[in-house]
Structures are given as structure tokens and as C-alpha cells.
Design an enzyme around this catalytic site. Structure first.
Site, PDB file in Angstrom:
ATOM      1  N   ARG A  11       0.820  -1.228   0.000  1.00 40.60           N
ATOM      2  CA  ARG A  11       0.000   0.000   0.000  1.00 40.60           C
ATOM      3  C   ARG A  11       0.851   1.275   0.000  1.00 40.60           C
ATOM      4  NH1 ARG A  11      -3.501  -1.910  -1.851  1.00 40.60           N
ATOM      5  NH2 ARG A  11      -5.661  -2.134  -1.223  1.00 40.60           N
ATOM      6  N   GLY A  13       1.534   2.738  -2.834  1.00 37.66           N
ATOM      7  CA  GLY A  13       1.144   3.492  -4.023  1.00 37.66           C
ATOM      8  C   GLY A  13       1.982   3.131  -5.237  1.00 37.66           C
ATOM      9  N   THR A  34       0.167 -10.913 -11.821  1.00 41.14           N
ATOM     10  CA  THR A  34       0.718 -12.172 -11.294  1.00 41.14           C
ATOM     11  C   THR A  34      -0.104 -12.706 -10.127  1.00 41.14           C
ATOM     12  OG1 THR A  34       2.174 -10.956  -9.820  1.00 41.14           O
ATOM     13  CG2 THR A  34       3.077 -11.577 -11.975  1.00 41.14           C
ATOM     14  N   HIS A  49      -8.330  -2.696  -8.303  1.00 40.39           N
ATOM     15  CA  HIS A  49      -7.387  -2.386  -9.381  1.00 40.39           C
ATOM     16  C   HIS A  49      -8.083  -2.351 -10.738  1.00 40.39           C
ATOM     17  CE1 HIS A  49      -3.207  -2.528  -7.771  1.00 40.39           C
ATOM     18  NE2 HIS A  49      -3.866  -2.980  -6.722  1.00 40.39           N
TER      19      HIS A  49
HETATM   20  N1  LIG Z   1      -5.324 -11.660 -11.383  1.00 38.94           N
HETATM   21  C1  LIG Z   1      -5.382 -10.328 -11.374  1.00 38.94           C
HETATM   22  N2  LIG Z   1      -4.643  -9.644 -10.459  1.00 38.94           N
HETATM   23  C2  LIG Z   1      -4.702  -8.304 -10.477  1.00 38.94           C
HETATM   24  C3  LIG Z   1      -5.500  -7.590 -11.415  1.00 38.94           C
HETATM   25  N3  LIG Z   1      -5.348  -6.277 -11.161  1.00 38.94           N
HETATM   26  C4  LIG Z   1      -4.496  -6.168 -10.115  1.00 38.94           C
HETATM   27  N4  LIG Z   1      -4.111  -7.381  -9.699  1.00 38.94           N
HETATM   28  C5  LIG Z   1      -3.181  -7.719  -8.625  1.00 38.94           C
HETATM   29  O1  LIG Z   1      -3.358  -6.934  -7.488  1.00 38.94           O
HETATM   30  C6  LIG Z   1      -2.112  -6.891  -6.782  1.00 38.94           C
HETATM   31  C7  LIG Z   1      -1.940  -5.567  -6.082  1.00 38.94           C
HETATM   32  O2  LIG Z   1      -2.762  -5.549  -4.951  1.00 38.94           O
HETATM   33  P1  LIG Z   1      -2.659  -4.423  -3.796  1.00 38.94           P
HETATM   34  O3  LIG Z   1      -2.996  -5.097  -2.534  1.00 38.94           O
HETATM   35  O4  LIG Z   1      -3.487  -3.253  -4.171  1.00 38.94           O
HETATM   36  O5  LIG Z   1      -1.126  -3.980  -3.837  1.00 38.94           O
HETATM   37  P2  LIG Z   1      -0.251  -3.251  -2.781  1.00 38.94           P
HETATM   38  O6  LIG Z   1       1.117  -3.691  -3.084  1.00 38.94           O
HETATM   39  O7  LIG Z   1      -0.725  -3.453  -1.374  1.00 38.94           O
HETATM   40  O8  LIG Z   1      -0.524  -1.722  -3.073  1.00 38.94           O
HETATM   41  P3  LIG Z   1       0.265  -0.541  -3.782  1.00 38.94           P
HETATM   42  O9  LIG Z   1       1.687  -0.496  -3.330  1.00 38.94           O
HETATM   43  O10 LIG Z   1      -0.474   0.691  -3.321  1.00 38.94           O
HETATM   44  O11 LIG Z   1       0.154  -0.742  -5.256  1.00 38.94           O
HETATM   45  C8  LIG Z   1      -1.020  -7.084  -7.814  1.00 38.94           C
HETATM   46  O12 LIG Z   1      -0.198  -8.140  -7.422  1.00 38.94           O
HETATM   47  C9  LIG Z   1      -1.758  -7.443  -9.100  1.00 38.94           C
HETATM   48  O13 LIG Z   1      -1.220  -8.591  -9.733  1.00 38.94           O
HETATM   49  C10 LIG Z   1      -6.247  -8.329 -12.372  1.00 38.94           C
HETATM   50  O14 LIG Z   1      -6.951  -7.777 -13.215  1.00 38.94           O
HETATM   51  N5  LIG Z   1      -6.155  -9.688 -12.301  1.00 38.94           N
END
Ligand SMILES: Nc1nc2c(ncn2[C@@H]2O[C@H](COP(=O)(O)OP(=O)(O)OP(=O)(O)O)[C@@H](O)[C@H]2O)c(=O)[nH]1
Length: 169
Positions: A11, A13, A34, A49
Site C-alpha cells: 500500500r 502506491g 501475477t 485495481h
Molecule cells: N489476477 C489479477 N490480479 C490483479 C488484477 N489487477 C491487479 N491485480 C493484482 O493486485 C495486486 C496488487 O494488490 P494491492 O494489494 O493493491 O497492492 P499493494 O502492493 O498493497 O498496493 P500498492 O503499493 O499501493 O500498489 C497485484 O499483485 C496485481 O497482480 C487483475 O486484473 N487480475
């Protein structure tokens, strides 16, 4: 072609920043996901997302065969989100990590279009208590170092703000 590596904590960003970097290039863009939706929490994260991305993005699922997905993205600018989950999937499946890393690097070298890679910076907290978590932390750190050495630019995101570690902002 060279690539940009975007690092950060959970999270932080980093996805939003990586999307903006990819969108500097003309659409359509390929989003290489992934993550796998194993439970409701992950389904909700993925849905958030997907709601953010408009029709100019095409999503390709790449939980394991990321090199094939990079090739399938072809001439479209591609965003890989994220390498750390890809590594998790490889480790849980008992795959050969050094071989997969070599295949990833070959796929990146073969790209003729811009590529942005997102990865978690996982090693900043206390030493994990269990051995698998320590192995994962070390493999993630090594992968980040390997890719950072080859990247044209490396951005570290904290609290939504980028710190340029290497290359162009
Ligand atoms: N299978 C799939 N995964 C997705 C898709 N869109 C986003 N994701 C996954 O969502 C994950 C990100 O989730 P978050 O929990 O928002 O990430 P985070 O690392 O906590 O947040 P940030 O650092 O703010 O980006 C990534 O690993 C992407 O692969 C999609 O359309 N399909």
C-alpha cells in the site's frame, strides 16, 4: 529494451505510480497480473485495481509464465504487477528460481516496447521467525538487486511519493 523498476512496501502506491509511468507511452497497454484470487480479500483488492484501469488496458494473467506473457504483450507498453507475487507463486510451486530469473531477463531483453516492473521491498522489517519466510525475503531481495542492476530507472515509493534511486524520474 531497458525497463523501469518500481519498488515499495505494501500500500505504498507503487501500482498507481507504475500505471502512470506506463501511461506516458501511447495506449493500448498490457497489464500483466501475477496475483491469483484465492480468497475474498484478494478478490476485493483485484476488483479495486480493475475498476481503476480503463479499456485502454488489456489484462494478461501471468501467475507463473511471466516470460510468455511479456512476449504476448508484443509491441504494447507493459506493466508487470508484481514480481514479488510471481516469486511467491514460483516458490510455493517448487520451481527453480534462478532458472526462472534467467528466463525473465531473457524475456525483458527481447522486448521492443517499454516495460515497467513492480516489486515489493520486503526486507525492511524484523527478521521473520520461520525459515520459509526468511528464504522468501532473501530471494525477493536478490531478485530486486538483479533487476535494479539492469534497469534504466529504479523508483522507490513510500507514502505515495517516488524517490528516484537510479536513472530518470
Ligand atoms: N489476477 C489479477 N490480479 C490483479 C488484477 N489487477 C491487479 N491485480 C493484482 O493486485 C495486486 C496488487 O494488490 P494491492 O494489494 O493493491 O497492492 P499493494 O502492493 O498493497 O498496493 P500498492 O503499493 O499501493 O500498489 C497485484 O499483485 C496485481 O497482480 C487483475 O486484473 N487480475
Amino acid at each position: 529494451m531497458s525497463f523501469i523498476l518500481v519498488l515499495g512496501g505494501a500500500r505504498s502506491g507503487k501500482s498507481r505510480h507504475a500505471e502512470a509511468l506506463t501511461a506516458r507511452h501511447p495506449a493500448p497497454w498490457a497489464y500483466l497480473a501475477t496475483a491469483e484470487a484465492w480468497d475474498d480479500e484478494m478478490r476485493a483488492r483485484i476488483a479495486e485495481h480493475r475498476a481503476r484501469r480503463d479499456a485502454r488496458w488489456e489484462t494478461l494473467d501471468a501467475p507463473l509464465d511471466l516470460p510468455a506473457a511479456l512476449a504476448a504483450a508484443g509491441s504494447r507498453p507493459a506493466l508487470v504487477d508484481c514480481l514479488t507475487l510471481w516469486l511467491t507463486n514460483l516458490m510455493l510451486g517448487g520451481h527453480d528460481i534462478p532458472a526462472a530469473t534467467v528466463a525473465l531477463q531473457a524475456a525483458l531483453d527481447a522486448r521492443a516496447a517499454p516495460t515497467v516492473l513492480v516489486a515489493n521491498e520486503v526486507g525492511l522489517g524484523i527478521v521473520p521467525e520461520n525459515a520459509l519466510a526468511r528464504r522468501f525475503r532473501d530471494a525477493a531481495g536478490r531478485l530486486n538487486q538483479d533487476l535494479a542492476a539492469r534497469a534504466a530507472s529504479v523508483h522507490f515509493i513510500a507514502a505515495g511519493l517516488p524517490l528516484v534511486l537510479k536513472g530518470e524520474p
